[in-house]
Motif scaffolding. Structure first.
Motif, PDB file in Angstrom:
ATOM      1  N   TRP A  62       4.996   5.138  -3.453  1.00  0.00           N
ATOM      2  CA  TRP A  62       5.370   5.070  -4.860  1.00  0.00           C
ATOM      3  C   TRP A  62       5.659   3.622  -5.211  1.00  0.00           C
ATOM      4  O   TRP A  62       5.933   2.799  -4.319  1.00  0.00           O
ATOM      5  CB  TRP A  62       6.586   5.957  -5.137  1.00  0.00           C
ATOM      6  N   PRO A  63       5.644   3.285  -6.493  1.00  0.00           N
ATOM      7  CA  PRO A  63       5.799   1.894  -6.911  1.00  0.00           C
ATOM      8  C   PRO A  63       7.102   1.213  -6.466  1.00  0.00           C
ATOM      9  O   PRO A  63       7.149  -0.008  -6.385  1.00  0.00           O
ATOM     10  CB  PRO A  63       5.741   1.963  -8.442  1.00  0.00           C
ATOM     11  N   ASN A  64       8.145   1.952  -6.162  1.00  0.00           N
ATOM     12  CA  ASN A  64       9.418   1.341  -5.763  1.00  0.00           C
ATOM     13  C   ASN A  64       9.447   0.935  -4.290  1.00  0.00           C
ATOM     14  O   ASN A  64      10.458   0.468  -3.791  1.00  0.00           O
ATOM     15  CB  ASN A  64      10.592   2.273  -6.060  1.00  0.00           C
ATOM     16  N   GLY A  65       8.336   1.119  -3.577  1.00  0.00           N
ATOM     17  CA  GLY A  65       8.274   0.739  -2.168  1.00  0.00           C
ATOM     18  C   GLY A  65       8.467   1.882  -1.196  1.00  0.00           C
ATOM     19  O   GLY A  65       8.300   1.713   0.010  1.00  0.00           O
ATOM     20  N   LEU A  66       8.805   3.058  -1.699  1.00  0.00           N
ATOM     21  CA  LEU A  66       8.968   4.216  -0.831  1.00  0.00           C
ATOM     22  C   LEU A  66       7.619   4.623  -0.256  1.00  0.00           C
ATOM     23  O   LEU A  66       6.632   4.730  -0.986  1.00  0.00           O
ATOM     24  CB  LEU A  66       9.551   5.396  -1.613  1.00  0.00           C
ATOM     25  N   GLU A  67       7.573   4.821   1.056  1.00  0.00           N
ATOM     26  CA  GLU A  67       6.389   5.354   1.716  1.00  0.00           C
ATOM     27  C   GLU A  67       6.816   6.456   2.664  1.00  0.00           C
ATOM     28  O   GLU A  67       7.802   6.314   3.379  1.00  0.00           O
ATOM     29  CB  GLU A  67       5.662   4.263   2.516  1.00  0.00           C
TER      30      GLU A  67
END
Length: 83
Positions: A62-67
């Motif tokens: 996701w765009p917030n860096g969550l993988e």
């Protein structure tokens, strides 16, 4: 090493995932977040944000860096052989 090849949003915070070994499964974001805490997970409470998911190097991101790792997604998804 398992990778996510395709990700299709099904609605209601659920994704259908196709893995590199030919298996497919459904991943429920709300169920996953129910048992986890962290600032990166808070945006996933918005369905609009959940839809912004993308595949990065075989993982869901996701765009917030969550993988989320493909191995963990593989564990959490009810699997079926892809047609």
């Amino acid at each position: 090493m398992i990778k996510v090849l395709e990700c299709h949003y099904l609605g209601n915070y659920r994704f259908e995932l196709l893995f590199s070994d030919g298996e497919c499964g459904q991943f429920d974001v709300l169920t996953y977040c129910r048992n986890k805490q962290g600032s990166l997970l808070k945006p996933l409470q918005s369905e609009e944000y959940v839809r912004r998911c993308f595949i990065d190097a075989g993982a869901l991101g996701w765009p917030n860096g969550l993988e989320l790792s493909p191995a963990r997604l593989y564990e959490l998804s009810g699997l079926c052989a892809a047609a």
